[in-house]
Design an enzyme around this catalytic site. Structure first.
Site, PDB file in Angstrom:
ATOM      1  N   THR A 117     -64.844 106.260  25.741  1.00  0.00           N
ATOM      2  CA  THR A 117     -63.932 106.402  26.865  1.00  0.00           C
ATOM      3  C   THR A 117     -64.239 107.644  27.688  1.00  0.00           C
ATOM      4  OG1 THR A 117     -61.646 106.977  27.387  1.00  0.00           O
ATOM      5  CG2 THR A 117     -62.360 107.502  25.179  1.00  0.00           C
ATOM      6  N   TYR A 141     -56.378 110.635  21.127  1.00  0.00           N
ATOM      7  CA  TYR A 141     -57.147 109.419  21.427  1.00  0.00           C
ATOM      8  C   TYR A 141     -58.579 109.796  21.810  1.00  0.00           C
ATOM      9  CZ  TYR A 141     -58.936 105.495  24.140  1.00  0.00           C
ATOM     10  OH  TYR A 141     -59.737 104.501  24.636  1.00  0.00           O
TER      11      TYR A 141
END
Ligand code: NAD
Ligand code: UPG
Length: 337
Positions: A117, A141
């Site tokens: 990501t 995350y």
């Protein structure tokens, strides 16, 4: 020669499974259906329901199928949730990948594609952000994905595995034929919320932060159409099969749109108005995130087809209309039963 796709019943995974199946690849999926939907898999694709970090399950699947490559989507994906539940995120993103890699190494599976990501960069010093930029994630995350990237790099170096880490920017839109799309209940993605507002499922949309030092005060994102992203996975697989060296690639278009511009695009394509409310900044948000895409365009044979915000919004809206009518119909059906 079969491709194992973990998380293949999820949003990006199901579009990639469809792209692979349409290209004639043999695919098997492992998914625990925590946020995925078995109905979104193409007919004939075997689904093993379970944890992608369950080594016994993995051994069983590999024993039944001639797995040559793994594409690893399975994981937990909501940035604010990771702030509340970091241990859950480290388990489901890092530990799951560790177990999967352990079995891949034991079974000699030599090609691995990993869903990472743009959140690994944190607030970048330089925009568009290149892959060699410093990594300073702002959320558990992002950290859990960065830790997995580092582990994959080390495992590949030790055992001769080849990998492509794909760092997705903001994934949006839906299959152009509206066969599949983002169906997660309670999804937090900007475009999803905007099309839910446009279809009357929400009274309003909040804009988190209008005081950023950007042209209109809202955050800026680089949206990539999920179908283009699914084709990037096919191209990454072809690259590895041709002997390409392990690498990390940004997946975006290299162009940023503000939150307010994105909401406006949904208003334009839908022709529907809905309330937009200015709200405080959301903790953990990055201000501007736009990809430098020169590496992916140089290394992969990848030609994006939907690099247009209105097209992305139109496909997201068409899918949302279909989903809303399906769910609405189901509710009516249940009520009359
Ligand atoms: N959507 C985005 O904008 C975006 C951006 C960057 C990276 N990613 C990454 O892409 C991947 C896919 O994300 P998505 O948006 O399709 O989310 P999603 O929640 O729709 O898909 C995740 C899938 O994995 C499954 N899953 C979760 N944990 C599992 C486990 N332990 N074992 C087996 N299956 C499990 C879920 O049921 C679901 O089908 C994730 O790794 C995510 O971090 C997504
Ligand atoms: O109702 C909303 C929802 C979002 N936003 C804003 O829209 C922008 C984008 O937010 P969102 O769609 O939640 O995406 P990101 O937080 O940028 O994270 C996405 O993009 C990352 C990569 O950049 C991925 O890693 C994540 O999984 C994915 O959720 C942010 O400024 C949000 O504050 C709003 O203003 N209102």
């Amino acid at each position: 020669m079969t491709v194992l796709v973990t998380g293949g019943a999820g949003y990006i995974g199901s579009h990639t499974v469809l792209a692979l199946a349409e290209a004639g690849e043999d695919v098997v999926v492992i998914d625990d259906l925590s946020t995925g939907f078995s109905a979104y898999l193409p007919e004939g694709v075997p689904l093993f329901i379970g944890d992608a970090g369950d080594e016994n399950l993995l051994e069983g699947v590999i024993a039944q199928h001639n797995i040559e490559s793994i594409i690893h989507f399975a994981g937990s994906v909501v940035v604010p949730d990771s702030m509340r539940d970091p241990l859950g995120y480290y388990r489901n993103n890092f530990t799951t990948a560790r177990n999967l890699l352990n079995v891949a190494v034991k079974r000699g599976i030599g090609r691995f594609i990993f869903s990472s990501t743009a959140a690994v960069y944190g607030n970048p010093d330089q925009v568009p952000v290149p892959e060699h930029a410093p990594t300073r994630p702002l959320s558990p995350y992002g950290s859990s994905k960065l830790m997995t990237e580092i582990m994959l790099h080390d495992v590949a170096a030790a055992y001769g595995m080849q990998y492509v880490t794909l760092r997705y920017f903001n994934v949006a839109g839906a299959d152009p034929q509206a066969r599949i799309g983002l169906a997660t209940v309670g999804a937090t993605h900007l475009l999803k919320i905007a099309v839910e507002a446009a279809t009357g499922q929400r009274a309003k949309i909040d804009v988190f932060g209008t005081d950023y030092p950007t042209p209109d005060g809202s955050c800026i994102r680089d949206f990539i159409h999920v179908t283009d992203l699914s084709q990037a996975h096919r191209s990454a697989l072809a690259y590895l099969r041709n002997g390409g060296a392990s690498t990390t690639l940004n997946c975006g278009y290299g162009r940023g749109y503000s939150v307010l511009e994105t909401i406006d695009a949904v208003r334009r394509v839908s022709g529907r108005s809905f309330a937009v409310q200015y709200a405080p900044r959301r903790p953990g948000d990055i201000m501007t995130m736009v990809a430098d895409t020169s590496r992916i365009r140089g290394l992969l044979d990848w030609k994006p087809q939907y690099d247009d915000l209105e097209t992305i919004a139109a496909h997201a809206l068409a899918w949302e209309d279909k989903l809303f009518h399906e769910r609405h119909g189901e509710l009516r059906h249940a009520a009359s039963a």
